[in-house]
Design an enzyme around this catalytic site. Structure first.
Site, PDB file in Angstrom:
ATOM      1  N   ASP A 140      -3.210  26.554  11.164  1.00  0.00           N
ATOM      2  CA  ASP A 140      -3.766  25.413  10.420  1.00  0.00           C
ATOM      3  C   ASP A 140      -3.193  24.119  10.996  1.00  0.00           C
ATOM      4  OD1 ASP A 140      -4.598  23.558   8.639  1.00  0.00           O
ATOM      5  OD2 ASP A 140      -3.909  24.633   6.844  1.00  0.00           O
ATOM      6  N   ASP A 171       0.850  -1.180   0.000  1.00  0.00           N
ATOM      7  CA  ASP A 171       0.000   0.000   0.000  1.00  0.00           C
ATOM      8  C   ASP A 171       0.885   1.228   0.000  1.00  0.00           C
ATOM      9  OD1 ASP A 171      -2.590  -0.973  -0.066  1.00  0.00           O
ATOM     10  OD2 ASP A 171      -2.449  -1.611   2.029  1.00  0.00           O
TER      11      ASP A 171
END
Lengths: 554, 675
Positions: B333, B296
């Site tokens: 953020d 993956d």
């Protein structure tokens, strides 16, 4: 040494001849065993025999065919031997005894050609030609067929155990390979001075004012297949030492060439059948290394004449023909024991002790350097499987060979193969040496006596057929024991080889990559050579130490 | 060390040795020489017999030591199995309940040991989870340290791929409802205990095949020694049972025969030490054979989050100005992308001024605006997708630049994500400052590992949900051989099937329920411990650390296991040559003095030679136990390189070592009076 140069020239000439002819023959062999087309004559044979040449046989069917065909051969030869006095061209020979007929029948069907009798004194022409010579062809073709079946098993993928058609392989081996070469070879032999006639025995006066009956016969035609099919059963008792079979140095060289031709070509044909010619070259390389080593050792042993008697005489010429000399005899001895031929042009009993050790070792190797026609290849491939198993693990994968896994069942078959012949030889020799019947025929006692018995059993068990002489083997005991050794030494391995071929043919082929063990590189050649030597060494060194080694170190 | 010795003694019973024919032959031989010694005692006979028994003991000791290493781990796992009281929701109530919240239903108290698959239990903070299962309602933090060794608690929640819980672990907060998935005695911990103890060990296919080879070699040597009797008799040497048995034991492959099962147990143990549980030895062996690795992308090849990699100012804006704006807009953020921008600016040494002036107002990212930013007095900064920022700039009367389009297109085609930064000062039209290049960052060192894999002949395939463009860029950067983009579970399955049809072995890892079929189909399927029960059930290994990169380690451990087996077998067989040179002259020299030429080592006397060989044969087993447990040194390389190296070390080494060893032992033994 003034005779070193001719000895080298002789080997070089042989090497050149083989180098020129083995590769094209290999190409032809691969074609013969893979071509889908049948010749008109072959089709006729199939129709007469009632076989379907198109059928792709499961290994069990293939094996049944091999065993059935061989059984018929044994029965037919046995009948020939027992009834030969009633047959034409019998030359007045009487029937063979039951044990002798059994031994001879088995001997020729198993491609051993062990001869307990004197050919010229015991067999008529018909028995020689249509009995023995026929088996000389077909027993060789059977060996080739089994080897090809194993190669096919490796080459095929998911073929449900199908390994080809025995009848097609058998017929093609005879019709397309052995017969054509034999015809040419026989003509060459006749040109070189080998006899070929149907004359009644000649009565000649000897120098000593006596008279001698000289039997001629269809010698060249039997001689050629005797060598080509690695059979070894001579027309005459003296075999290739007899001047009618092998008259001069040139015919000697040609016969050695015939002995080595097909076994070496089978190695390269193997590479072609599995679709990777490098594999064939690797097998050929191993065979050549072992063969050259045994030629070198034997020639050295005979020419350096170690031992007290040859030393006193100046040369080890006892038991050798003057027209071949030490080198010509050593080369022949290496070729005939390195293959499963067993023809001889000198008495192996009279070889120097280290020389005798080399011939014995050659046979104990299992006839793989280069071995019998076909049987040499499959013997070598079985040892390659052992090598792959050991070295395959050392690259960090479960062992695989040409994309086929060597798992539990494959290993069992390989193991049984490896076990079979040594068991036959060791048990046979131990039996012979501990029974009065076995010791009865011994000429010598001590280490040399042990060598004689060991040689006889090794020769039978490995289907070689050469005799060390010095041991009277035409007795019911030896005829029976050696007959059983020949049967077991031939057919047990064939069962395991064909079963393995079937296993491989069932498997899917795993693609190879950088992580898979390369079986065509020099490293593998060295390993396979080492495994062959170590396996045989570990099995037979103790008994060899008591026999030829003790003798050689004396 | 007393426990392994006691275990080793138990293992010496003939019944236990039936599994190990090589050692069984040694034991039978030892029994025979014991009788011979009693009948005709001498120091030599006693010494030989003693060392033959020691050979058997050392052989069983190897396995005992290997098993002993798992015992401690098993003991700590057993503590997880203490019976607790489970609160089971009564079946009738559960059936009637839906759609009511399960946690409110009536419960009955039952011992945890009586729970069966399908039962539903409620577990609250501070309680032990009574059995393996899936969370079907609620979310909780769970302490799994007893199983994984990882002390940080993990979150387990219903639905999704993090629903599996393991029996014996402790819920730290909240309340969850768990559906039990295993019957008593078959839980994950039960299996772990069995695995680490090696009690349920079955011989793997390759072990069986190797055993066949060892049995064959043993049979050959039994035959050799048995037939040697008549040959010696004929040669006028009186055969001695004692010496023949000594010869036999020296020849049969005792070294590998003794160490074979220890190698297998130790291989599993090495996996356990890296927190990977293999459900069978077969899986470990298959790992060595793997041809294709499906990896993956996220977590294995890349860190999993897009990170700022580069800044591209436009329209004459300085790099510093762009960096300052980008940083300002990202300070608050908390997303990984945002933090990575601050990091990038910081590491580049740009825009050192990080104070946020008063009156700053954060603009959060919303799906509607697709921008985030900051509003300062008279100064607004926005960053976001190209089209969103373009719309904002356009709204304020600003204009977009062609230059910008080129940069954005360039970043997109390289597989990255362009983040456009713009600012508006006072009420003037906004202007674009530049672009931040966000990209999936490939893990350090991963490329080298893939190169190693390639050298070993293993193909790596990256699996990703990204589009083909992004996938290709990352594949190239990471150096994988192939990639599967926009992969669905079905695609993954199809890829595995395709590779397997070509005869290749495939390894993969996965965690989700939709990975389960592929994990089951793969030859080696490593399930993440954080994954679902279905995934753990389907795979043949579980990684307790849930680290997909482990797959590569697993392959290496598998290879190391096989190499160790092959190397020690080769060593064992190669040893025989020297032993022949020691024993044969000693046996035969009575009748054939010339055979003393073969006494290459110049051993002092026949008795000393034979005893030295027997002692060497026994000691070499002990000497090699650490190697068998540790595994031979292994570095990834092409097959031929590995083979040459191992042949040199274990083949040639096996040839030479006993010559030296036996000679040294002989020097000592020859000093003993009476031998």
């Amino acid at each position: 040494m003034s005779s070193t140069l001719p000895a080298l020239l002789q080997v070089a000439a042989l090497g050149l001849l083989l180098a020129l002819t083995v590769p094209p023959l290999a190409r032809y062999l691969a074609h013969v065993y893979s071509s889908p087309r049948h010749l008109a004559g072959e089709r006729l044979v199939y129709r007469l025999a009632g076989v379907d040449p198109g059928a792709d046989q499961h290994w069990r069917t293939y094996l049944t065919s091999v065993l059935g065909f061989s059984l018929v051969g044994v029965l037919a030869l046995y009948a020939f031997g027992r009834l030969q006095q009633h047959l034409p061209l019998s030359l007045g020979m009487s029937a063979l005894p039951a044990d002798g007929a059994f031994n001879t029948a088995v001997s020729f069907v198993t491609n051993t050609n062990w001869q307990w009798y004197s050919g010229e004194a015991a067999l008529g022409h018909l028995m020689q030609m249509s009995g023995l010579t026929v088996q000389n062809f077909v027993s060789a073709a059977v060996g080739m067929a089994v080897a090809v079946a194993l190669a096919r098993g490796l080459a095929r993928t998911s073929a449900e155990g199908r390994v080809g058609n025995f009848w097609v392989d058998l017929v093609r081996g005879v019709v397309r390979v052995l017969l054509p070469i034999s015809v040419v070879g026989a003509v060459v032999l006749v040109a070189l001075g080998v006899v070929q006639n149907f004359d009644a025995p000649h009565l000649v006066g000897t120098l000593a004012d006596g008279s001698q009956s000289l039997t001629g016969g269809p010698v060249a035609s039997q001689e050629v297949i005797k060598e080509l099919g690695t059979n070894g059963g001579g027309f005459y008792n003296a075999n290739s030492a007899h001047p009618f079979e092998n008259p001069n140095a040139l015919s000697n060289l040609f016969e050695i060439y015939l002995i080595l031709l097909v076994p070496l070509a089978m190695a390269l044909a193997f590479g072609r059948i599995v679709g990777d010619r490098r594999q064939g070259r690797a097998v050929l390389a191993v065979m050549s290394i072992l063969l050259v080593a045994s030629i070198g050792l034997l020639t050295w042993a005979e020419m350096a004449a170690p031992g007290s008697a040859p030393g006193a005489a100046g040369a080890a010429m006892e038991g050798k023909e003057v027209r071949f000399g030490e080198a010509g005899s050593a080369l022949f001895a290496a070729a005939t024991t390195g293959t499963s031929t067993g023809a001889v042009n000198a008495m192996h009993d009279s070889l120097t002790a280290p020389g005798g050790l080399v011939t014995l070792f050659n046979m104990l190797l299992g006839e793989i350097a280069p071995g019998g026609v076909g049987s040499g290849l499959y013997g070598m491939l079985m040892l390659a499987a052992v090598t792959v198993f050991l070295s395959g693990l050392m690259v960090g994968r479960t062992p695989e060979w040409l994309g086929k896994k060597i798992g539990q069942r494959e290993m069992t078959l390989v193991a049984l193969y490896v076990l079979a012949t040594p068991a036959v030889v060791l048990v046979g020799a131990a039996l012979a040496i501990s029974l009065d019947a076995g010791l009865a025929g011994q000429q010598e006692s001590g280490p040399h006596g042990l060598s004689e018995v060991l040689y006889a059993v090794a020769s039978a068990g490995n289907n070689n057929g050469s005799a060390f002489a010095g041991l009277m083997t035409g007795t019911p005991f030896y005829n029976t024991l050696l007959g059983l050794c020949m049967l077991a030494g031939r057919f047990l391995p064939i069962v395991f080889v064909l079963a393995l071929a079937g296993r491989f043919a069932t498997q899917q082929r795993v693609p190879s990559g950088a992580g898979t063990l390369p079986t065509h590189k020099p490293l593998f050649v060295v390993l396979l050579t080492g495994v062959a030597l170590v396996v045989v060494g570990l099995t037979f060194v103790p008994v060899l130490a008591l026999a030829p080694i003790a003798e050689a170190l004396q | 060390m007393t426990i392994p010795f006691r275990l080793a003694l138990i293992k010496m019973s003939p019944r236990q040795l039936l599994d190990n024919p090589v050692l069984l032959v040694v034991e039978v031989g030892a029994a025979v020489t014991t009788v011979a010694t009693v009948l005709d005692p001498s120091l030599f006979a006693v010494s030989i017999t003693g060392w033959l028994w020691l050979t058997v003991l050392f052989g069983t000791l190897a396995e005992a030591v290997a098993e002993g290493r798992g015992k401690a781990q098993a003991a700590s796992l057993r503590q997880l199995q203490q019976t607790t009281t489970a609160r089971r929701i009564t079946a009738s109530a559960e059936r009637a309940a839906r759609p009511v919240a399960l946690a409110t239903l009536p419960v009955e108290e039952v011992p945890s040991g009586s729970l069966r698959a399908g039962d539903v239990v409620v577990v609250e903070a501070g309680e032990r989870i009574p059995g393996d299962g899936d969370v079907i309602e609620g979310v909780a933090t769970v302490d799994e340290s007893a199983v994984t060794g990882e002390s940080a608690p993990v979150i387990r929640e219903s639905g999704g791929d993090r629903c599996a819980v393991t029996g014996g672990t402790v819920v730290l907060s909240d309340r969850i409802v768990v559906r039990i998935t295993s019957d008593p005695g078959q839980s994950f911990v039960d299996r772990m205990i069995a695995l680490v103890e090696g009690s349920e060990r079955q011989k793997t296919p390759n072990e069986v095949a190797l055993n066949i080879l060892l049995v064959t070699l043993t049979a050959v040597f039994v035959l050799v020694v048995a037939t040697l009797w008549p040959f010696m008799d004929y040669s006028g040497i009186e055969p001695s049972v004692l010496v023949l048995v000594a010869l036999l034991v020296c020849l049969i492959p005792t070294t590998i025969g003794a160490l074979l099962s220890a190698i297998g147990i130790a291989g599993m143990d090495r996996l356990v030490r890296r927190n990977v549980l293999a459900m069978s030895g077969r899986a470990v062996e298959a790992a060595g054979d793997v041809d294709v690795l499906l990896l993956d992308k996220t977590g294995t090849i890349t860190y999993g989050n897009r990170q700022a990699a580069e800044l591209f100012p436009v329209d004459g804006v300085t790099l510093d100005a762009l960096a300052r704006a980008a940083q300002l807009s990202s300070l608050a953020d908390e997303t990984p992308e945002g933090r990575s921008i601050v990091d990038l600016v910081h590491t580049r040494g740009l825009a050192q001024d990080t104070t946020v002036r008063a009156g700053a107002e954060l603009v959060d990212f919303t799906a509607m605006t697709r921008m985030s930013g900051i509003d300062l007095p008279g100064h607004r900064i926005r960053k976001g997708a190209g089209s969103a920022v373009a719309a904002w700039v356009d709204n304020t009367g600003g204009r977009m630049l062609d230059e910008l389009d080129e940069i954005v297109a360039g970043i997109s085609s390289s597989g990255g994500t362009p983040l456009v930064v713009a600012e508006q000062v006072a009420d003037r039209p906004a202007r674009v400052l530049g672009v931040v290049h966000l990209k999936d960052v490939v893990k350090e060192g991963i490329r080298e590992r893939f190169d190693e894999m390639r050298a070993m002949g293993i193909r790596t395939v990256m699996i990703t949900g990204d589009n083909a463009l992004t996938a290709r860029a990352i594949a190239e950067e990471a150096g994988v051989d192939d990639y599967l983009a926009e992969a669905t579970p079905e695609d993954k399955m199809a890829l595995i099937r395709k590779e397997q049809e070509g005869g290749r072995l495939v390894a993969m890892c996965g965690d989700g329920t939709n990975d389960a079929p592929a994990l089951a189909q793969a030859d080696v399927g490593v399930a993440m411990n954080t994954g679902t029960s279905a995934a753990k059930e389907a795979g043949n290994m579980v990684d307790l650390d849930s680290d997909p990169t482990k797959l590569i380690d697993v392959v290496e451990i598998g290879k190391q296991l096989l190499i160790t087996r092959g190397a020690l077998t080769t060593f064992s067989v190669a040893n025989d040559i020297a032993k022949y040179f020691a024993i044969l002259p000693a046996m035969f020299v009575v009748a054939f003095p010339q055979l003393d030429t073969l006494n290459l080592m110049g051993l002092s006397s026949p008795e000393s030679a034979i005893l030295s060989a027997v002692v060497f044969n026994a000691l070499v087993i002990v000497a090699l136990i650490p190697l068998a447990l540790r595994g031979v040194a292994y570095r990834p390389a092409a097959a031929e390189v590995l083979l040459r190296h191992n042949i040199l070390v274990y083949g040639v080494g096996g040839l030479v070592a006993p010559f030296l060893g036996i000679k040294l032992l002989d020097l000592v033994i020859s000093l003993l009076p009476g031998i």
